[in-house]
Design an enzyme around this catalytic site. Structure first.
Site, mmCIF file in Angstrom:
data_model
loop_
_atom_site.group_PDB
_atom_site.id
_atom_site.type_symbol
_atom_site.label_atom_id
_atom_site.label_comp_id
_atom_site.label_asym_id
_atom_site.label_seq_id
_atom_site.Cartn_x
_atom_site.Cartn_y
_atom_site.Cartn_z
ATOM 1 N N HIS B 189 71.856 -35.699 21.964
ATOM 2 C CA HIS B 189 72.330 -35.925 23.341
ATOM 3 C C HIS B 189 71.115 -35.916 24.249
ATOM 4 C CE1 HIS B 189 74.506 -36.010 27.014
ATOM 5 N NE2 HIS B 189 75.657 -35.618 26.521
ATOM 6 N N HIS B 264 78.137 -43.244 23.150
ATOM 7 C CA HIS B 264 78.563 -42.224 24.109
ATOM 8 C C HIS B 264 77.954 -42.547 25.478
ATOM 9 C CE1 HIS B 264 78.593 -38.128 25.887
ATOM 10 N NE2 HIS B 264 79.634 -37.924 25.095
ATOM 11 N N GLU B 316 83.897 -41.043 23.372
ATOM 12 C CA GLU B 316 83.632 -41.043 24.828
ATOM 13 C C GLU B 316 82.660 -42.180 25.135
ATOM 14 O OE1 GLU B 316 82.173 -36.923 25.174
ATOM 15 O OE2 GLU B 316 84.193 -36.371 25.768
ATOM 16 N N CYS B 412 81.746 -30.004 30.674
ATOM 17 C CA CYS B 412 80.536 -30.635 31.191
ATOM 18 C C CYS B 412 80.722 -31.174 32.604
ATOM 19 C CB CYS B 412 80.099 -31.769 30.261
ATOM 20 S SG CYS B 412 81.421 -32.892 29.805
ATOM 21 N N CYS B 413 81.926 -31.694 32.887
ATOM 22 C CA CYS B 413 82.090 -32.399 34.159
ATOM 23 C C CYS B 413 82.093 -31.496 35.399
ATOM 24 C CB CYS B 413 83.362 -33.253 34.131
ATOM 25 S SG CYS B 413 83.355 -34.517 32.840
#
Lengths: 650, 650
Positions: B189, B264, B316, B412-413
């Protein structure tokens, strides 16, 4: 008396080989069944192996190795055998009969001394018989074998197969029931109920009917059998994938309290079919009312225009009222077969063309869509809108295929199509002592016993390409009875002639059937003209997926656009409300096809001036569109397909 | 020189507290951040626990128990800390600062003597550090901590947090790199890349920039690091959920060979942002060209009208060009935040309003939609069409929520929204030595150094409700520079006055910015009028999901219909092409809202005469529809929502 109008046996109905259904049946017999025999014997290169025959060989002590494939592989063999039975009932086929007898002999060897037969449990888990009715499909497989046995016995008169079935049924009857020491269980996948009624009808043994009724009445009661059974296995709870309410299995409530069609749609159809059968045989008006209620929910709220049901891939299930998405439809072939079965049974109880309309819708669209024109490839899922790139690249559409498959790991659909097409005769007619009912239009001959007379009835028709159906009535001697001929719900201006003399259809029709009561003489004819202007079909506005859209239907056939005829991006096409729709027959197209053409519009991608978004409407240009029968889609090059077109009111 | 127009520091931009963004920032500061502090401390009843703080406490030796939650929980704490930093930069808040210092002290204790910090590996798998870059988010968490440290240090001048960050970066720099004995890996990531550039800019330590460039250049090379790493772990293959091409991780190709945005979507945005940063700092035109190519693919083919990206729940992820379904959109809040980050960096390199248009689209629609008006509930997924019953009852829509959630297991958001809104100042302006650029319209003051002078710039505006923006320029002394003011792409007839004298916008505009070069004196004003007629937005006809549909936009705000205003079954509504669209401000609605109203039609369910299907079109009746800003949806009673309306050409 409930359900006095019984379908004919397949033996008594011969479909003309050069007719619409005769051609499909010929493909099944000469290509599909031999192909599937190979598939069941794992002989199709590139196709997922079935293991079906080999599993039974192992159970019979004639093969080695572990049981392979899902626990319900026996049922695929059974459905194939049932289809062979129906085929042999009308026409000999030594190769198919030899293969069938081979299977039957193998099953006889695999059957236990107590009558038990299930290759999975015999080979893999002999100590766990009947310990997981919820998941393990034992009663389901038994039911399919019983159906096959009845069909094969009826066709050939051979008793070996029926002996296996009665011993198996007796075994089940000893294990399940209300008596002390018996299990008060019922199947996770219904099927045994309707099979036991068939066996009862063939053998006259009332225990089988009682057992069918028992299974139906136990279903969904509290304390819940599936819970007790899971506890007995040492399992705390239903597994995470399972539905804690048991709606997936139609076991959330006792069946008589059920109001909505829920859960796995094939299971639901088989259950409801068994419920009608038991209602008929036990004169149970209350149970029939439940079936009518469930029927209403299915056909008023949960059925695609193609006669498909079960709109969710998850659980292969019904969801909720009006949830009928086109591109993520599950719409399993088997579910529409089940809907046809349910409809056929309701017709026995209530001569109302509504049932036959749904039967016809399911058969001519989704059921036929399940098999390629050549009989060797199959759809499990029958979407109403396909964008191949999305199927390939979106995981949430990965179950939607845009090409029929040579076989499946779970191959319930292919042999189910075989047995359904092979038994079409049982859907065409029914009768009681004073009435002959014509539900479907299919060229061929049928034999009835009415008023003590044998009556031959011949249909001459090119339906559904043709609008005309001639019915010739030939009693041995003149005899009075009612000929009830269905007037399809889609037909707005039917005409009917008796011996060439036009009659008022309106005067004759009750509940969608023209009732012609008279003394019939040999050579009497009924001519039916069923005009098939192309219908624009709209969905109930509660169906959000179809808002502003229109489907095309001609007679019973629902149409679709394919990319091969109309280019890519079918969503860019809109059909004006006032567009003239015409049909013509193209003899070279897919074996002869009535196509629909129209002037429509296409949003002109090349004239789009914006990037991804813009302020102007895309200029549109007139185009000719061509629609083909939905059931024939995906028989040419792969591409997009669309049933519901945008409708343009201008 | 690439990227000479740098954003202002948040310290230099004060947003008026009673303005559009000031109000959002106030909610973040006074409600959101305290709420999230509780969430990170597992003190929100009914919300999924974060374990974020407790995990670090355990790593610091101040708590007990196992590490809980996903491996990347540290990053939520980091994003919260980063947001606090931005808030403190413009306004003291002793409570937030105390909590932040507490966390920093804890992290200092949890940090190893070698500089390593990651609570998961420290607590759960200390021997497995850096052994699974593909899945385990160590570099990702490190990157978020570094971003937080830079922000908090910039705001407060406190060095403790930056010390932790540099020691952590040094630790990473010792492990990864091209030298013998170092790992040639890169994160599964992405995030560390852009964080290292920030740290480089703050500390001047070039090793951090070199390391960022290393991570970018290694990515996707063969032999593939993720494969080698998996082999070293004794794993044969990528796990079944993984993408065998590594496209999920944007590691399918070396980044310089990449042409399409894949995988992603958040990861992609963070990678591309880091690539721009490295391109800027290393003067790498080739790398910038790659970013421009990837940008084109995103905004021309894969972006929702709401500035959302990533249309597939599975992974995602991005799917393929023009695949932008409304009801099964994933459209993660974080992905739009990432798109804003990417856009902001592209703007530094190329003063083109296209970038700012996308930035504005993402910020004003999807990013804002991610947080409830009161700051305590959040959307992870931001669909463009919602039927609550389908979300509840269809498994394939179960990830689509119709109410914001108090927290998430993978959260995360929520803190990402906090840091984004708190750092809005860095998106509003940029500058170089001779130019001040105004990208967004936000009431408040900003401080620049241009031509050796301090220049204060004040925006007075009620944008986006209001069409008028006044920019007051106040240099210490008269000074010449160019003021580049964005003319939004959505605005067709902008007007511009300098000191009250109307100028020709057309003459001033280059690449979407009005370039006003002059000697500025204190009190000079630029007045901008950006008329906001309501726009009908149509999608490229290749976007099948939007065929025949229209979205409404006023200024930068995309609108939607909600059930609470328009009744259920929004799909039954169609908007005539010639319908008059009017807007007005409702001061009582959700804190004051500009709404759009129009005369439209509704298919009249009550007038539908068919059952599930029928032959007639549903009669329609005129209705008044009311649309609200998309970002405010789901702040009243739960219900349906729709962005793309059926358009009725009549």
């Amino acid at each position: 008396m409930i359900g006095d109008k019984r379908p004919l046996s397949v033996k008594d109905v011969v479909i003309d080989s050069n007719s619409f259904w005769g051609e499909r049946s010929r493909v099944v017999r000469s290509v599909g069944l031999p192909y599937q025999w190979k598939a069941l014997n794992d002989q199709i290169p590139g196709a997922p192996p079935s293991h079906g025959i080999h599993n039974i060989r192992i159970a019979a002590g004639r093969g080695t190795g572990p049981h392979r494939g899902p626990v319900f592989q026996d049922s695929d063999v059974a459905k194939w055998l049932e289809a062979v039975g129906y085929q042999l009932a009308v026409k000999p086929d030594p190769d198919l009969e030899r293969a069938a007898d081979e299977v039957i002999a193998l099953i006889a060897e695999a059957q236990g001394s107590d009558g038990y037969f299930n290759s999975y449990f015999t080979v893999a888990e002999p100590s766990k018989r009947w310990t997981n009715l919820r998941d393990q499909h034992e009663l389901y497989c038994a039911g399919h074998f019983i159906e096959a046995a009845v069909a094969y016995h009826d066709a050939t008169g051979k008793t070996a197969v029926l002996d296996i079935a009665t011993r198996l049924a007796d075994c089940i009857d000893s294990v399940f029931g209300p008596r002390p020491g018996q299990k008060r269980g019922y199947p996770g996948h219904e099927e045994i109920e309707l099979a036991l009624v068939k066996l009862y009808r063939t053998t006259g043994e009332k225990r089988y009917l009682d057992l069918a009724k028992f299974f139906i009445d136990e279903r969904g009661r509290r304390p819940h059998y599936f819970e007790m059974e899971a506890k007995a296995r040492g399992e705390e709870k239903t597994p995470p994938w399972a539905d804690s309410t048991y709606a997936y299995w139609q076991a959330h409530l006792p069946v008589r309290e059920q109001t909505d069609a829920v859960g796995h749609s094939v299971r639901a159809m088989y259950l409801y079919s068994g419920m009608v059968d038991v209602a008929i045989e036990t004169e149970d008006e209350g149970l029939l009312d439940v079936c009518k209620r469930l029927w209403r929910n299915v056909v008023d709220k949960k059925m695609y225009v193609t006669g498909a049901i079960g709109s969710s891939s998850h659980g292969e299930a019904f969801t909720f009222d009006y949830d009928l998405p086109s591109d993520t439809a599950y719409a399993e072939t088997c579910a529409s077969i089940g809907l046809a079965m349910f409809a056929n049974r309701m017709l026995q109880c209530d001569l109302n063309s509504e049932y036959a309309d749904v039967l016809e819708r399911a058969l001519y669209n989704t059921v036929l869509s399940g098999m390629s024109l050549d009989g060797t490839k199959y759809f499990y899922v029958n979407p109403l809108e396909v964008w191949p790139q999305a199927c390939d690249q979106r995981r949430d559409k990965s179950y939607v295929k845009y090409q029929r498959q040579p076989w499946f790991g779970c191959a319930c659909c292919p042999p189910n199509i075989m047995r359904t097409i092979s038994s079409l005769g049982t859907y065409v007619y029914s009768q009681n002592e004073s009435m002959i009912c014509v539900h479907l239009f299919a060229a061929g001959r049928a034999r009835f016993e009415v008023g003590g007379q044998e009556v031959l009835l011949t249909q001459v028709t090119g339906y559904p390409d043709s609008e005309e159906v001639r019915i010739e009535v030939s009693p041995q001697q003149d005899v009075e009875f009612t000929l009830a001929v269905r007037i399809p719900g889609w037909c707005e201006s039917p005409r009917l002639m008796i011996n060439g003399v036009e009659e008022s259809v309106q005067r004759l029709v009750r509940s969608g059937y023209a009732h012609i009561k008279r003394r019939w003489s040999s050579g009497d004819t009924v001519d039916l003209v069923l005009p098939m202007p192309i219908l624009r079909v709209r969905a109930n506005p509660a169906v959000r997926a179809c808002a502003g859209k229109v489907a095309l239907q001609r007679g019973p056939i629902v149409y679709c656009l394919e990319e091969v005829d109309n280019g890519s991006n079918l969503s860019a096409i809109s059909l004006p409300t006032d567009a003239e729709l015409t049909s013509h027959f193209e003899s070279d197209l897919m074996g002869g096809t009535t196509v629909i053409t129209a002037e429509a519009y296409r949003d002109d991608e090349s004239a789009w001036s914006g990037g991804l978004y813009g302020k102007e409407r895309t200029p549109r240009r007139p185009i000719a569109v061509k629609a083909v029968p939905y059931w024939k889609w995906a028989n040419r090059q792969p591409g997009e397909m669309l049933v519901w077109l945008r409708e343009d009111p201008c």
